[in-house]
Design an enzyme around this catalytic site. Structure first.
Site, PDB file in Angstrom:
ATOM      1  N   ASP A  87       5.738 -47.568   5.961  1.00 51.89           N
ATOM      2  CA  ASP A  87       5.451 -46.143   5.784  1.00 51.89           C
ATOM      3  C   ASP A  87       5.146 -45.816   4.322  1.00 51.89           C
ATOM      4  O   ASP A  87       4.191 -45.095   4.022  1.00 51.89           O
ATOM      5  CB  ASP A  87       6.618 -45.291   6.311  1.00 51.89           C
TER       6      ASP A  87
ATOM      7  N   THR B 295       5.843 -53.405   9.712  1.00 53.13           N
ATOM      8  CA  THR B 295       7.259 -53.417   9.344  1.00 53.13           C
ATOM      9  C   THR B 295       8.086 -53.833  10.540  1.00 53.13           C
ATOM     10  O   THR B 295       7.891 -53.325  11.652  1.00 53.13           O
ATOM     11  CB  THR B 295       7.808 -52.079   8.796  1.00 53.13           C
TER      12      THR B 295
ATOM     13  N   MET C  38      18.787 -55.968  10.584  1.00 55.88           N
ATOM     14  CA  MET C  38      17.952 -55.182   9.679  1.00 55.88           C
ATOM     15  C   MET C  38      17.367 -53.941  10.330  1.00 55.88           C
ATOM     16  O   MET C  38      17.347 -53.825  11.557  1.00 55.88           O
ATOM     17  CB  MET C  38      16.825 -56.040   9.137  1.00 55.88           C
ATOM     18  N   GLY C  39      16.852 -53.126   9.472  1.00 57.76           N
ATOM     19  CA  GLY C  39      16.275 -51.851   9.851  1.00 57.76           C
ATOM     20  C   GLY C  39      16.843 -50.876   8.844  1.00 57.76           C
ATOM     21  O   GLY C  39      17.996 -50.469   8.976  1.00 57.76           O
ATOM     22  N   ARG C  40      16.049 -50.569   7.812  1.00 60.45           N
ATOM     23  CA  ARG C  40      16.591 -49.830   6.669  1.00 60.45           C
ATOM     24  C   ARG C  40      17.242 -48.519   7.088  1.00 60.45           C
ATOM     25  O   ARG C  40      18.324 -48.191   6.668  1.00 60.45           O
ATOM     26  CB  ARG C  40      15.498 -49.583   5.637  1.00 60.45           C
TER      27      ARG C  40
ATOM     28  N   GLY D 192       8.285 -55.815   2.702  1.00 54.20           N
ATOM     29  CA  GLY D 192       8.893 -56.994   3.316  1.00 54.20           C
ATOM     30  C   GLY D 192       7.952 -57.686   4.285  1.00 54.20           C
ATOM     31  O   GLY D 192       7.135 -57.034   4.933  1.00 54.20           O
TER      32      GLY D 192
ATOM     33  N   GLU E 117      21.616 -52.084  10.201  1.00 52.28           N
ATOM     34  CA  GLU E 117      21.773 -52.082   8.736  1.00 52.28           C
ATOM     35  C   GLU E 117      21.850 -50.661   8.168  1.00 52.28           C
ATOM     36  O   GLU E 117      22.616 -50.375   7.255  1.00 52.28           O
ATOM     37  CB  GLU E 117      20.561 -52.819   8.167  1.00 52.28           C
TER      38      GLU E 117
ATOM     39  N   LYS F  81      37.742 -66.243  20.984  1.00 51.24           N
ATOM     40  CA  LYS F  81      38.690 -65.906  19.924  1.00 51.24           C
ATOM     41  C   LYS F  81      38.126 -64.995  18.844  1.00 51.24           C
ATOM     42  O   LYS F  81      38.874 -64.440  18.056  1.00 51.24           O
ATOM     43  CB  LYS F  81      39.277 -67.165  19.307  1.00 51.24           C
TER      44      LYS F  81
ATOM     45  N   ASP G 135      10.926 -53.061  10.964  1.00 51.10           N
ATOM     46  CA  ASP G 135      11.831 -51.951  11.297  1.00 51.10           C
ATOM     47  C   ASP G 135      11.335 -51.134  12.501  1.00 51.10           C
ATOM     48  O   ASP G 135      12.108 -50.398  13.108  1.00 51.10           O
ATOM     49  CB  ASP G 135      11.985 -51.001  10.101  1.00 51.10           C
TER      50      ASP G 135
HETATM   51  P1  FBP Z   1       9.380 -52.969   4.951  1.00 50.79           P
HETATM   52  O1  FBP Z   1       9.676 -51.549   5.259  1.00 50.79           O
HETATM   53  O2  FBP Z   1       8.739 -53.189   3.666  1.00 50.79           O
HETATM   54  O3  FBP Z   1       8.638 -53.621   6.062  1.00 50.79           O
HETATM   55  O4  FBP Z   1      10.745 -53.777   4.853  1.00 50.79           O
HETATM   56  C1  FBP Z   1      11.678 -53.695   5.818  1.00 50.79           C
HETATM   57  C2  FBP Z   1      12.920 -54.451   5.441  1.00 50.79           C
HETATM   58  O5  FBP Z   1      12.937 -55.717   6.032  1.00 50.79           O
HETATM   59  C3  FBP Z   1      14.146 -53.640   5.856  1.00 50.79           C
HETATM   60  O6  FBP Z   1      14.513 -53.896   7.172  1.00 50.79           O
HETATM   61  C4  FBP Z   1      15.163 -54.051   4.836  1.00 50.79           C
HETATM   62  O7  FBP Z   1      16.107 -53.045   4.617  1.00 50.79           O
HETATM   63  C5  FBP Z   1      14.330 -54.262   3.606  1.00 50.79           C
HETATM   64  O8  FBP Z   1      13.063 -54.613   4.044  1.00 50.79           O
HETATM   65  C6  FBP Z   1      14.887 -55.344   2.715  1.00 50.79           C
HETATM   66  O9  FBP Z   1      14.191 -55.344   1.530  1.00 50.79           O
HETATM   67  P2  FBP Z   1      14.248 -56.498   0.457  1.00 50.79           P
HETATM   68  O10 FBP Z   1      13.231 -57.513   0.873  1.00 50.79           O
HETATM   69  O11 FBP Z   1      13.859 -55.845  -0.795  1.00 50.79           O
HETATM   70  O12 FBP Z   1      15.617 -57.073   0.457  1.00 50.79           O
END
Ligand code: FBP
Length: 693
Positions: free
Chosen positions: A197, A223, A276-278, A103, A357, A268, A225
């Site tokens: 990673d 990343t 994000m953050g896998r 990403g 996430e 309300k 993340d």
């Molecule tokens: P990287 O580990 O490749 O840097 O990607 C991180 C990330 O942005 C995560 O936070 C997210 O879960 C994932 O990529 C989303 O992936 P995709 O681009 O395939 O939807």
């Protein structure tokens, strides 16, 4: 009446002010392009060399020793000024390839800019080639030569648009062979892999395979993340954070803090913000520090949960209740409901919750499902030499396959990984979540959390449980005492007579809570009749009805997902500087002869003048982990350390930031990412906090 002359379209288009608007480059972009980040002292003049840092120690995994024998002996290398003959090697003409992997992360273009500037400065004959669309570019030989013009267009700008990115992994002998052929065909001396990673893991395997060909491979910790944080075995920090984290966190925080403002104005909505953050919750933690949102879930903290009541109960019975350890989906919804109920009690039926996430990764039953399904899919592919997702394209087909597994066990007897209990539990979860859990894994075998509506999963559970609490009379909006008094006075009614009958804390708190047993007009009337305040055949007094109706909560939720926007944001000054120096460092490592190293900068958490560019050996950091149902050698992901200052602070402030007390919430406004001026913070808050002794 004089008529205003309509400007012709040609005149309009030719107007200077209009030209500025239709021009793609805003003033901000132009300013960014012209900015040169500061250089770490070692890069300020002349060539560099490397100095081995023997003080670092690693616990080496035997699998790493076995699979990466060429690299396992690598050590930490510090970039120093070159003297004498070493300077000549630095100036040798080289061709270097660079590729983005995974990403996007803000700052990637500056890694290229730093590498390019260092290469050209060392020797104008040096060439830097960019592989297009990630590792596919290496496999297919899709490459472009980087020029001054191309690099300058993207300096200090976000995204990976210059050469694009991709998620392909070089994980088969064929892909490796094709990659080596491409590198040889291009005459590459070195390849720089900018990735997370998994991509740095892949870089190590490429370094191992390409060593014999004399091609060096260097990784760069990218990343958003923030889960590449490297320490040696004694806890000495080598890389405090990956690049892109700060910018993405700031972008998310800006948007979320604006929601805090909207929420506390319109009072309300509950805003459910997935960030994000896998897996790791670093981004959510930084957002919490930046915004003081009312509730921030931290996955690592939830998995640490212990249900003390159940532990005690089991202890009293002389047993151990293992199910009391760790968080379940049900517990998780309780945590969110508790926050909502507590705020409602002080009249705040609104707020902002931040959901990482990857939070579901830390939930017991989800973790078990992910591992079991990974194994089932990978076993199926191995046995049938085909693709599970192609053979079972629909959710129903996948579910039927799982049911067949259960039926198979019933007939044949032996226990397999998917049993009737799993099937039963799995059937209890909503369809969209089942589909998410059965979705195809990414090329590295990772579960794709960004594709799962984590916020929706949690929201559905929260709605269910709040419904129960409402029926039990525990989820109610607190009524301000002054408001109650005023409302009664308008009808010449005595608040002190009705108050104790209607409320359970009359005269005690500023916010009055309707008694638990009063959950409808009917039960309200019963209470008034029982107290002798009215007869059964009378109408209830209007102010009493009004007060009751005001106490009945309706949960209105807006869901938001912050992810791709933060990945595409322009980098903060911290990321601009960090990445440019990472690019310079990559060149120094190449010139110094390294391979299988990842670039890093020591002391990122300190003043810029203390930053020290390094080469970090990847192989000694690797260990075995389950990926796609198999144990694989990978670079360890770093998750939130519950003993870190940053987490402990968020934990300590949790109650205050929840704001379940009368008065204003304690939101913090981080503002937009500022590129010019001195107001921009110089590093992630998490880093500053964790550096405090
Ligand atoms: P990287 O580990 O490749 O840097 O990607 C991180 C990330 O942005 C995560 O936070 C997210 O879960 C994932 O990529 C989303 O992936 P995709 O681009 O395939 O939807």
């Amino acid at each position: 009446m004089s008529e205003k002359r309509l400007v012709s379209l040609d005149e309009l288009l030719a107007h200077g002010a209009v030209q500025q608007i239709i021009e793609n480059d805003s003033l901000d972009v132009m300013e960014r392009r012209n900015y040169t980040p500061p250089l770490c002292a070692v890069f300020e003049n002349g060539p560099t060399a490397l100095e081995t840092q023997e003080q670092y120690r690693f616990d080496i995994d035997p699998s790493a020793q076995e699979q990466l024998p060429q690299l396992i002996g690598n050590q930490v290398e510090k970039v120093v000024k070159a003297e004498g003959e070493k300077a000549n090697g630095y100036k040798k003409a080289r061709t270097i390839g660079i590729v983005f992997s995974g990403g996007p992360a803000p700052g990637g273009h500056n890694v290229i800019a730093g590498l390019y500037d260092a290469a050209k400065k060392a020797n104008p004959e040096n060439r830097v080639l960019g592989f297009i669309l990630g590792q596919d570019g290496i496999i297919e030989g899709n490459v472009c030569e980087l020029t001054d013009e191309r690099v300058s267009k993207y300096r200090n700008l976000g995204g990976f648009s210059m050469i694009k990115t991709g998620r392909t992994k070089i994980d088969t002998k064929k892909k490796m062979r094709l990659s080596i052929e491409t590198c040889k065909m291009l005459g590459l001396d070195a390849l720089v892999v900018v990735g997370g990673d998994d991509s740095n893991t892949n870089a190590a395997f490429m370094a191992q395979e390409m060593k014999a060909q004399g091609i060096q491979v260097i990784g760069v910790p990218k990343t958003i993340d923030g889960d590449i944080q490297v320490n040696d075995a004694d806890g000495k920090s080598l890389c405090a954070i990956s690049f892109g984290f700060h910018s993405a966190a700031r972008a998310f925080a800006r948007n979320i803090s604006d929601l805090c403002t909207d929420g506390s104005s319109d009072v309300k909505y509950w805003h459910f913000c997935k960030v994000m953050g896998r897996v790791a919750s670093h981004l959510a933690l930084e957002v919490a520090l930046q915004t003081h949102a009312n509730l921030t879930l931290i996955g690592e903290d939830l998995s640490d949960y212990v249900d003390e009541e159940r532990v005690e109960k089991a202890q009293n019975e002389g047993e151990v209740d293992y199910t009391a350890y760790g968080m379940t989906l049900r517990h998780l919804s309780r945590v969110v409901c508790d926050a909502i109920v507590r705020r409602a009690a002080v009249g705040k039926n609104y707020g902002v919750v931040v959901i990482p996430e990857g939070v579901l990764e830390f939930i017991n039953e989800v973790q078990v499902f992910i591992i079991k399904l990974n194994t089932i899919i990978s076993d199926y592919n191995a046995i049938h030499d085909t693709d599970f997702h192609a053979d079972f394209p629909t959710l129903e087909a996948k579910l039927e396959y799982l049911r067949r597994l259960v039926r198979g066990i019933r007939k044949t007897g032996p226990a397999t990984i998917w049993n009737a209990r799993d099937d039963e539990l799995f059937n209890d979860i909503p369809e969209f979540f089942k589909a998410g859990l059965l979705m195809e894994r990414d090329s590295h075998g990772n579960f794709q959390f960004s594709q799962v509506e984590t916020d929706r999963v949690i929201l559905e559970l929260v709605k269910d449980y709040l419904g129960i609490l409402k029926e039990k009379g525990r989820y109610k909006i607190g009524i301000e005492d002054a408001y109650f008094e005023k409302s009664m006075k308008q009808f010449n009614m005595d608040a002190d007579v009705y108050g104790p009958v209607i409320f359970r804390n009359y005269g005690v708190g500023r916010y009055l809570m309707i008694r638990e047993e009063i959950i409808s007009h009917k039960t309200l009337k019963q209470a008034l009749v029982k107290a002798g305040l009215m007869d059964d055949d009378e109408y209830m007094p209007a102010p009493v009805i009004k007060i009751f109706d005001k106490s009945v909560p309706k949960l209105k939720v807006q869901t938001h997902f912050y992810g791709y926007d933060g990945r595409g944001t322009d980098p903060t000054k911290f990321d601009c500087t960090y990445t440019y120096n990472l690019g310079l460092t990559a060149f120094s490592l190449i010139a110094g002869g390294c391979t299988g190293h990842m670039v890093g900068i020591r002391n990122l958490e300190k003043e810029f003048s203390d930053w020290e560019p390094l080469g970090i050996p990847i192989a000694p950091l690797m260990h075995l982990e389950e990926r796609g149902g198999k144990m694989k050698l990978v670079l360890e992901k770093s998750v939130v350390d519950l003993n870190s200052n940053a987490f402990r602070l968020v934990k300590a402030m949790r109650d205050k930031w929840l704001g379940a007390a009368p008065g204003e919430d304690r939101f913090r406004k981080p503002g937009a990412i500022r590129f010019n001026g001195d107001l921009e913070e110089d590093k992630p808050l998490m880093l500053s906090l964790n550096a405090l002794n």
